[in-house]
Design an enzyme around this catalytic site. Structure first.
Site, short mmCIF file in Angstrom:
data_model
loop_
_atom_site.label_atom_id
_atom_site.label_comp_id
_atom_site.label_asym_id
_atom_site.label_seq_id
_atom_site.Cartn_x
_atom_site.Cartn_y
_atom_site.Cartn_z
N ASP A 1 -37.07 21.67 1.47
CA ASP A 1 -35.78 22.26 1.12
C ASP A 1 -35.73 22.49 -0.37
OD1 ASP A 1 -34.36 20.05 3.51
OD2 ASP A 1 -34.60 22.20 3.69
N ASP B 1 -32.88 27.56 7.25
CA ASP B 1 -31.53 27.06 7.55
C ASP B 1 -30.51 28.17 7.38
OD1 ASP B 1 -32.33 24.00 5.83
OD2 ASP B 1 -32.58 24.53 7.93
C1 LIG Z 1 -29.04 24.78 9.87
C2 LIG Z 1 -29.49 23.89 11.00
C3 LIG Z 1 -30.36 22.77 10.48
C4 LIG Z 1 -31.82 23.01 10.88
O1 LIG Z 1 -31.89 23.08 12.32
C5 LIG Z 1 -33.12 23.35 12.89
O2 LIG Z 1 -34.15 23.43 12.30
C6 LIG Z 1 -33.05 23.57 14.39
C7 LIG Z 1 -33.78 24.81 14.83
C8 LIG Z 1 -33.63 22.40 15.10
C9 LIG Z 1 -32.73 21.18 15.03
C10 LIG Z 1 -33.56 19.96 15.27
C11 LIG Z 1 -31.67 21.30 16.08
C12 LIG Z 1 -30.37 21.73 15.51
C13 LIG Z 1 -29.64 20.58 14.88
C14 LIG Z 1 -28.24 21.04 14.57
C15 LIG Z 1 -27.84 20.54 13.27
O3 LIG Z 1 -28.61 19.96 12.54
C16 LIG Z 1 -26.44 20.81 12.89
C17 LIG Z 1 -26.40 22.10 12.15
C18 LIG Z 1 -25.07 22.36 11.56
C19 LIG Z 1 -25.13 23.58 10.71
C20 LIG Z 1 -24.20 24.68 11.26
C21 LIG Z 1 -24.90 25.76 11.97
C22 LIG Z 1 -24.76 23.25 9.31
C23 LIG Z 1 -25.58 23.52 8.21
C24 LIG Z 1 -26.32 22.51 7.57
C25 LIG Z 1 -27.22 22.78 6.60
C26 LIG Z 1 -27.73 24.18 6.33
O4 LIG Z 1 -26.90 24.82 5.38
C27 LIG Z 1 -27.28 26.16 5.15
C28 LIG Z 1 -27.81 21.69 5.83
C29 LIG Z 1 -29.32 21.69 6.02
C30 LIG Z 1 -29.99 20.58 5.23
O5 LIG Z 1 -29.55 19.31 5.69
C31 LIG Z 1 -31.52 20.66 5.34
O6 LIG Z 1 -32.11 19.54 4.69
C32 LIG Z 1 -31.95 20.68 6.80
C33 LIG Z 1 -33.46 20.83 6.93
O7 LIG Z 1 -33.88 22.00 6.23
C34 LIG Z 1 -33.85 20.94 8.41
N1 LIG Z 1 -33.09 22.00 9.08
C35 LIG Z 1 -32.63 21.86 10.35
O8 LIG Z 1 -32.82 20.87 11.04
#
Ligand SMILES: CCC[C@@H]1OC(=O)[C@@H](C)C[C@H](C)CCCCC(=O)CCC[C@@H](CC)/C=C/C=C(\COC)CC[C@@H](O)[C@@H](O)C[C@H](O)CNC1=O
Length: 156
Positions: free
Chosen positions: A111, A129
């Protein structure tokens, strides 16, 4: 087919930016872009959003594969006839794949986008993300629009 190219572009952009952060920045290093608003900070996350479920890689693999199968299914079934819906699916597909590649090869997600929204230090995220969140937003727009159209037809 066109939508898969969008997903591929998202994956390439995501992996390119992550590669640059890993190769040109030390972990924890921060570069100011816009004072008190936007920084590039090299960060790693072994969890999902807000660092939940740290290290649960198998859970992430399973969820991501299910999410991607569902997205491809909808893309083939519905989205061919609706541009906005197709683009939002493609964004989510690219985003899910981008983080999936990190989780498989790095065992953690890179990230770097560090924003301070109203001084709240929002979790550091990446291109994948952003594509996911934008895709989710567009899907909601599409559903609202469909609902409004359905209501209009109903009212005659
Ligand atoms: C965006 C989904 C997160 C992404 O899901 C993915 O990969 C998917 C495909 C696989 C996951 C295992 C399943 C979904 C989990 C859903 C979740 O988690 C709730 C989501 C809420 C969302 C509203 C839709 C808010 C937003 C947050 C953030 C992003 O703001 C832009 C903060 C990102 C930082 O915490 C960063 O460290 C995260 C890191 O990069 C890993 N990323 C993931 O796990």
């Amino acid at each position: 087919m066109f939508y898969y190219i969008i997903a591929l572009l998202i994956i390439l952009l995501d992996q390119l930016t992550k590669w640059m952060v890993v190769h040109y920045m030390k972990l924890g290093e921060s570069i100011q872009v816009i004072e008190n608003l936007l920084y590039i900070t090299s960060h790693r996350n072994r969890g999902a959003a807000w660092g939940i479920l740290q290290g649960q890689m198998w859970f992430f693999y399973i969820i991501t594969v299910i999410v991607m199968i569902g997205l491809v299914y909808y893309l083939e079934k519905e989205a061919k006839y609706n541009k906005l819906f197709g683009i939002s699916i493609a964004l989510m597909l690219g985003g899910a794949m981008g983080n999936f590649i990190d989780r498989v090869f790095r065992k953690e997600v890179v990230d770097f986008v560090n924003t301070y929204i109203f001084t709240y230090d929002f979790p550091i995220f990446n291109v994948a993300d952003s594509a996911l969140v934008i895709g989710v937003g567009l899907i909601m727009l599409h559903m609202l629009r469909e609902e409004r159209e359905a209501k209009k037809n109903q009212d005659g």
